[in-house]
Enzyme design. Structure first.
Site, short mmCIF file in Angstrom:
data_model
loop_
_atom_site.label_atom_id
_atom_site.label_comp_id
_atom_site.label_asym_id
_atom_site.label_seq_id
_atom_site.Cartn_x
_atom_site.Cartn_y
_atom_site.Cartn_z
NE ARG A 19 -2.55 -1.68 3.06
CZ ARG A 19 -3.39 -1.70 4.50
NH1 ARG A 19 -4.16 -0.86 4.70
NH2 ARG A 19 -2.81 -2.51 5.29
N GLY A 83 1.39 -14.67 8.36
CA GLY A 83 0.70 -14.12 9.39
C GLY A 83 1.73 -13.74 10.56
CG ASN A 393 37.23 25.70 -7.59
OD1 ASN A 393 36.36 26.32 -8.10
ND2 ASN A 393 36.66 24.84 -6.71
CE1 TYR A 394 37.62 19.50 -12.34
CE2 TYR A 394 35.59 20.56 -13.63
CZ TYR A 394 36.41 19.18 -13.29
OH TYR A 394 36.44 18.01 -14.03
#
Length: 468
Positions: A19, A83, A393-394
């Site tokens: 459900r 059960g 920075n990259y």
């Protein structure tokens, strides 16, 4: 009188949870910072469980999600039966006959350790073979009713989902079964093999054990929970929303009573793992998640999200998003600022409006006032980074660090191309792209000389007329 032995706790969690309509197992859905089953396991721990056993599906969907020390078994329909009784049968080999056994359900997180402890106390005091946790509801609906005799013992639990299952008198009862049980270990082991599956679903139901025990002459009792919300579980997302509202209210109450001001609890989300010191003010619209900690007299919000963040005493965080970052005492953040993981704002530092900082150490008293991106940088104390200061920075392959010293002043629109160092007391000129180190005390300027083209507007208009 000696204390009763610590219990074996069995947590039923083998249900499919269809459900929920989710690929995530039902008991792993988040509830205020813990999975549903996490709250149940915490209740077992705080109740002093000697052993905690979780009954899982054959697919072992909970593997890797349970705390250390919690054991698991699998419920197989052919061997154990479907059960709730079938689930307990799956754990039977781990039941100590000399200890009480508490059975909890993994989707009912509102049962606390205090409630389990009180259930155990009633079980021991009354000398019961089984004790049912019950609750009294104004509108019991289709929940099973607890029927007692004149001495208060439980005669039976009457199901009410099908017309005719209960008499009119039984339907008037307001005490219902909460689905939590305590059994004497030896009596439970004796009764489980006699539970049958002669019902419409062909399942073995744990409440049938109660009738078997009574037929054997054993006493079955009930402990009434202090609050009706105890019976609530989360079988679908609508029920989960109801449970979340109740659990969130508990968390709010805990903080409010500990000296935290939550201006508008209805608009505030706080995970269970969040630590908030006294005299903190949480303004409306805040979301505080994970392992966030907030120091005394800090002000958070309005409309701030903190995730695994550390906010020091007397710091302020306004209209901002902070993830995995630390702001020390007296720091100020926002509005509209994003602090990413690995960021450290030292004491009295400022990250102002529309600033993003990532994996950087911002020195004591340093200001990043507005419109800047600072990534992978170390900035000394007393520095002021002008508007639109950017660390590039990259390079497309690796991240590089920028080092900015103490008492540095970058002018507006400065780009620092890492790796680069700006020395103490240095300056940069507005609009500069700094690609080389700036020595201490120097002024770094890196920009084209200005050229003014006379008559440009008239020439542009003439070209437009020619095209038109």
């Amino acid at each position: 009188m000696p204390s009763p032995p610590a219990p074996t706790v069995i947590v039923l969690a083998a249900g499919r949870g269809t459900r929920m309509r989710s690929a995530t197992p039902k008991v792993l859905h988040d509830l205020c910072g813990r999975p549903l089953i996490g709250w149940v396991l915490e209740a077992a721990r705080t109740a002093g469980a000697h052993r905690t056993v979780v009954v899982d599906q054959p697919a072992r969907v909970l593997e890797g999600h349970l705390p250390a020390g919690v054991e698991s078994v699998e419920q197989h329909a052919g061997r154990h039966g479907d059960g709730t009784a079938g689930a307990v049968i799956a754990a039977a080999e781990l039941i100590d006959p000399e200890r009480p056994v508490v059975v909890l359900t993994g989707d009912a997180p509102l049962v606390t350790g205090e409630v389990v402890t009180a259930l155990l106390a009633t079980h021991a005091a009354e000398g019961n073979a089984a004790t049912v946790l019950s609750a009294e509801l104004d509108d019991p609906g289709q929940l099973g009713r607890v029927v007692r005799d004149a001495d208060g013992a439980v005669v039976k639990i009457v199901e009410t989902k099908v017309a005719g299952d209960a008499t009119e008198e039984e339907l008037l009862l307001r005490e219902v079964n909460a689905g939590v049980y305590c059994f004497a270990g030896d009596r439970l082991l004796a009764a489980l093999p006699r539970v049958g599956g002669d019902n419409a679903q062909g399942e073995k139901y744990l409440p049938d054990v109660l009738g078997i025990l009574r037929a054997d002459g054993d006493r079955v009792g009930a402990h009434r929970a202090p609050a009706p919300e105890i019976v609530l579980g989360a079988n679908d997302r609508a029920e989960l929303a109801v449970v979340r509202e109740l659990m969130q209210a508990r968390i709010h109450q805990r903080h409010l009573r500990a000296g935290v001001t939550i201006v508008n609890p209805a608009s505030t989300v706080i995970d269970d793992g969040v630590a908030i010191a006294p005299d903190v003010t949480v303004e409306p619209g805040c979301v505080l998640r994970g392992t966030t900690t907030i120091g005394e007299r800090a002000v958070v919000g309005p409309h701030t999200t903190l995730i695994d963040a550390t906010v020091g005493e007397e710091a302020t965080v306004l209209h901002s998003h902070v993830v995995g970052a630390t702001a020390q005492a007296g720091a100020t953040i926002g509005p509209f600022t994003y602090l990413r993981p690995g960021t450290l704002l030292r004491e009295g530092a400022k990250a102002g409006a529309f600033v993003e900082i990532k994996n950087s150490d911002i020195g004591t008293g340093t200001k990043v006032p507005h419109l800047s991106y600072i990534g992978d940088a170390d900035v000394g104390p007393g520095t002021n980074l002008g508007a639109a200061t950017i660390t590039a920075n990259y390079d497309g392959y690796r991240k590089h660090r920028t080092t900015i010293g103490a008492n540095v002043h970058t002018s507006v629109d400065t780009t620092l191309v890492a790796p680069v160092t700006v020395g103490d007391d240095a300056y940069t000129g507005a609009g500069s792209v700094i690609t080389k180190d700036v020595p201490a005390g120097a002024l770094g300027i890196a920009r084209e000389r200005q050229k003014n083209l006379e008559g440009y507007a008239e020439q542009a208009a003439a070209r437009a007329r020619e095209r038109g």
